[in-house]
Enzyme design. Structure first.
Site, PDB file in Angstrom:
ATOM      1  CB  SER A   7      -1.151   0.193   1.011  1.00 16.18           C
ATOM      2  OG  SER A   7      -1.607   1.328   1.430  1.00 16.18           O
ATOM      3  CG  HIS A  32      -4.020  -1.135  -1.368  1.00 13.22           C
ATOM      4  ND1 HIS A  32      -5.461  -2.363  -2.405  1.00 13.22           N
ATOM      5  CD2 HIS A  32      -4.635  -0.454  -0.377  1.00 13.22           C
ATOM      6  CE1 HIS A  32      -5.827  -1.937  -1.564  1.00 13.22           C
ATOM      7  NE2 HIS A  32      -5.441  -1.180  -0.576  1.00 13.22           N
ATOM      8  CG  ASP A  34      -5.263   2.418   0.802  1.00 10.83           C
ATOM      9  OD1 ASP A  34      -6.388   1.204   0.633  1.00 10.83           O
ATOM     10  OD2 ASP A  34      -4.563   1.883   0.901  1.00 10.83           O
ATOM     11  CG  MET A  36      -8.472   6.955   2.161  1.00 10.75           C
ATOM     12  SD  MET A  36      -7.337   6.911   3.914  1.00 10.75           S
ATOM     13  CE  MET A  36      -6.737   5.424   3.779  1.00 10.75           C
ATOM     14  CG  HIS A  65      -9.048   0.440  -0.983  1.00 13.49           C
ATOM     15  ND1 HIS A  65      -8.781   0.220   0.310  1.00 13.49           N
ATOM     16  CD2 HIS A  65     -10.335   0.236  -0.660  1.00 13.49           C
ATOM     17  CE1 HIS A  65      -9.988   0.002   1.450  1.00 13.49           C
ATOM     18  NE2 HIS A  65     -10.963   0.028   0.379  1.00 13.49           N
ATOM     19  CG  MET A  67     -11.699   3.219   1.488  1.00 15.64           C
ATOM     20  SD  MET A  67      -9.986   3.042   2.715  1.00 15.64           S
ATOM     21  CE  MET A  67      -9.187   2.938   1.582  1.00 15.64           C
ATOM     22  CG  MET A 136     -12.568  -3.381   4.312  1.00 11.15           C
ATOM     23  SD  MET A 136     -10.227  -2.955   3.596  1.00 11.15           S
ATOM     24  CE  MET A 136      -9.459  -1.825   4.339  1.00 11.15           C
ATOM     25  N   GLY A 141      -9.787   3.578   6.614  1.00 14.46           N
ATOM     26  CA  GLY A 141      -8.896   4.596   7.182  1.00 14.46           C
ATOM     27  C   GLY A 141      -6.981   4.966   7.466  1.00 14.46           C
ATOM     28  CG  PHE A 142      -6.431   5.916  10.093  1.00 11.95           C
ATOM     29  CD1 PHE A 142      -5.729   7.032  10.174  1.00 11.95           C
ATOM     30  CD2 PHE A 142      -8.072   6.045  10.690  1.00 11.95           C
ATOM     31  CE1 PHE A 142      -6.702   8.398  10.458  1.00 11.95           C
ATOM     32  CE2 PHE A 142      -8.942   6.911  10.331  1.00 11.95           C
ATOM     33  CZ  PHE A 142      -8.182   8.960  10.535  1.00 11.95           C
ATOM     34  N   GLY A 143      -3.515   3.295   8.088  1.00 13.59           N
ATOM     35  CA  GLY A 143      -2.551   2.380   8.375  1.00 13.59           C
ATOM     36  C   GLY A 143      -2.058   2.068   9.048  1.00 13.59           C
ATOM     37  N   GLY A 144      -1.185   0.303   9.412  1.00 11.33           N
ATOM     38  CA  GLY A 144      -1.208   0.343  11.181  1.00 11.33           C
ATOM     39  C   GLY A 144      -1.974  -0.347  12.047  1.00 11.33           C
ATOM     40  CG  ASP A 174      -6.409  -2.874   2.876  1.00  7.50           C
ATOM     41  OD1 ASP A 174      -5.187  -3.050   3.431  1.00  7.50           O
ATOM     42  OD2 ASP A 174      -7.379  -1.613   2.194  1.00  7.50           O
ATOM     43  N   GLY A 175      -5.742  -4.823   6.156  1.00  4.59           N
ATOM     44  CA  GLY A 175      -5.602  -4.710   6.983  1.00  4.59           C
ATOM     45  C   GLY A 175      -4.203  -4.920   7.679  1.00  4.59           C
ATOM     46  N   GLY A 176      -3.662  -4.596   8.510  1.00  6.66           N
ATOM     47  CA  GLY A 176      -2.885  -4.876  10.315  1.00  6.66           C
ATOM     48  C   GLY A 176      -2.114  -6.473   9.069  1.00  6.66           C
ATOM     49  N   GLY A 196       0.493  -2.865   3.682  1.00 12.57           N
ATOM     50  CA  GLY A 196       1.079  -1.436   4.180  1.00 12.57           C
ATOM     51  C   GLY A 196       2.286  -1.195   4.557  1.00 12.57           C
ATOM     52  CB  SER A 197       3.012  -0.557   8.369  1.00 12.18           C
ATOM     53  OG  SER A 197       1.254  -1.551   8.993  1.00 12.18           O
TER      54      SER A 197
HETATM   55  C1  DX5 Z   1      -6.638   1.350   5.074  1.00 15.48           C
HETATM   56  C2  DX5 Z   1      -6.462   0.946   3.970  1.00 15.48           C
HETATM   57  C3  DX5 Z   1      -4.863  -0.186   3.813  1.00 15.48           C
HETATM   58  C4  DX5 Z   1      -4.312   0.404   5.025  1.00 15.48           C
HETATM   59  C5  DX5 Z   1      -3.293  -0.912   5.380  1.00 15.48           C
HETATM   60  O1  DX5 Z   1      -8.234   1.792   4.885  1.00 15.48           O
HETATM   61  O2  DX5 Z   1      -7.333   0.112   3.098  1.00 15.48           O
HETATM   62  O3  DX5 Z   1      -4.657   0.135   2.462  1.00 15.48           O
HETATM   63  O4  DX5 Z   1      -2.763   0.692   4.094  1.00 15.48           O
HETATM   64  O5  DX5 Z   1      -2.332  -0.910   5.620  1.00 15.48           O
HETATM   65  P1  DX5 Z   1      -1.420  -1.769   7.015  1.00 15.48           P
HETATM   66  O6  DX5 Z   1      -0.790  -2.766   6.533  1.00 15.48           O
HETATM   67  O7  DX5 Z   1      -0.467  -0.990   7.648  1.00 15.48           O
HETATM   68  O8  DX5 Z   1      -2.047  -1.642   7.771  1.00 15.48           O
HETATM   69 ZN    ZN Z   2      -6.863  -0.505   1.098  1.00 15.42          ZN
END
Ligand code: DX5
Ligand code: ZN
Length: 221
Positions: A7, A32, A34, A36, A65, A67, A136, A141-144, A174-176, A196-197
């Site tokens: 991401s 990917h 994102d 928003m 993606h 949002m 999801m 909304g947020f990474g990490g 997607d996520g974590g 992402g992270s």
């Molecule tokens: C969250 C995003 C994700 C985000 C994932 O809304 O859709 O794509 O970047 O980040 P990580 O992998 O750090 O959870």
């Molecule tokens: Zn995403």
């Protein structure tokens, strides 16, 4: 087939070009993106101009993606900017069926995203048309954020429905996702992995990409 989709949200935007080159060197197939709007999710990210400018620097598949509310407003523009996969949230539009048809007409692949509280039943009649379903594993909304293991039921069910009906969609999570949770998502049937992270934030991106690929191999994905 396993595809990694790092991401961009977790990238260092000051050195975006180098970061993309690093992913290409590591043979990463997807990126990917994102998008928003601060309305559908309580955060803002980047938009069309970023997608357009990075298109010049990479051949990676653009997994976009969205949002945002009413994603149909921008479908042509995202196609023109170089989107390969157009993924929207089912709640964001009033006419998902029409939007899926439009995405395909414009030559893109169609995907729908499910928030943690959104059941598969909301998209069941569209499953035959979809190229990918995004589950999801955090609130968008947020990474990490922390991986939600309870979403694995949805992944499993989507894999079951696909084999029962001969559907063709990929299952993306997607996520974590990190090397640990990656094993869980593979065990349940996901094959497109957003990270992402864990990837963009890794000290050695290519080593992390290799580590993920080895786990995919272990799980025969
Ligand atoms: C969250 C995003 C994700 C985000 C994932 O809304 O859709 O794509 O970047 O980040 P990580 O992998 O750090 O959870
Ligand atoms: Zn995403």
């Amino acid at each position: 087939m396993y595809k990694l989709a790092p991401s961009l949200l977790a990238a260092d935007f000051g050195i975006l070009k180098q970061q993309l080159e690093e992913l290409e060197r590591a043979d990463v197939p997807y990126i990917h993106l994102d998008i928003m709007d601060g309305v559908f999710v309580p955060n803002l990210s980047f938009g069309l101009s970023v997608v357009q400018s990075i298109r010049k620097y990479t051949k990676m598949v653009f997994d976009v993606h969205l949002m945002i509310i009413e994603p149909e407003r921008y479908v042509e523009q995202f196609a023109k900017a170089g989107t390969d996969i157009f993924c929207f949230h089912i709640e964001a539009t009033k006419n998902a069926k029409e939007l899926v048809a439009k995405i395909k007409e414009l030559g893109m692949k169609a995907a729908i995203a499910l928030k943690p509280a959104t059941p598969i039943s909301t998209i069941e009649e569209l499953l035959p048309q979809l190229d990918m379903v995004l589950v999801m594993t955090v609130e968008p909304g947020f990474g990490g954020q922390k991986f939600m293991e309870d979403q694995m039921e949805k992944v499993k069910k989507l894999a079951e429905l696909r084999s029962q009906h001969d559907y063709h969609y990929d299952i993306e999570v997607d996520g974590g996702i990190n090397p640990q949770t990656l094993k869980t998502v593979f065990a349940n049937g996901a094959n497109v992995i957003v990270a992402g992270s864990a990837v963009m934030g890794a000290e050695d991106i290519s080593a992390r990409v290799k580590e993920f690929a080895q786990i995919a191999k272990d799980y025969n994905i």
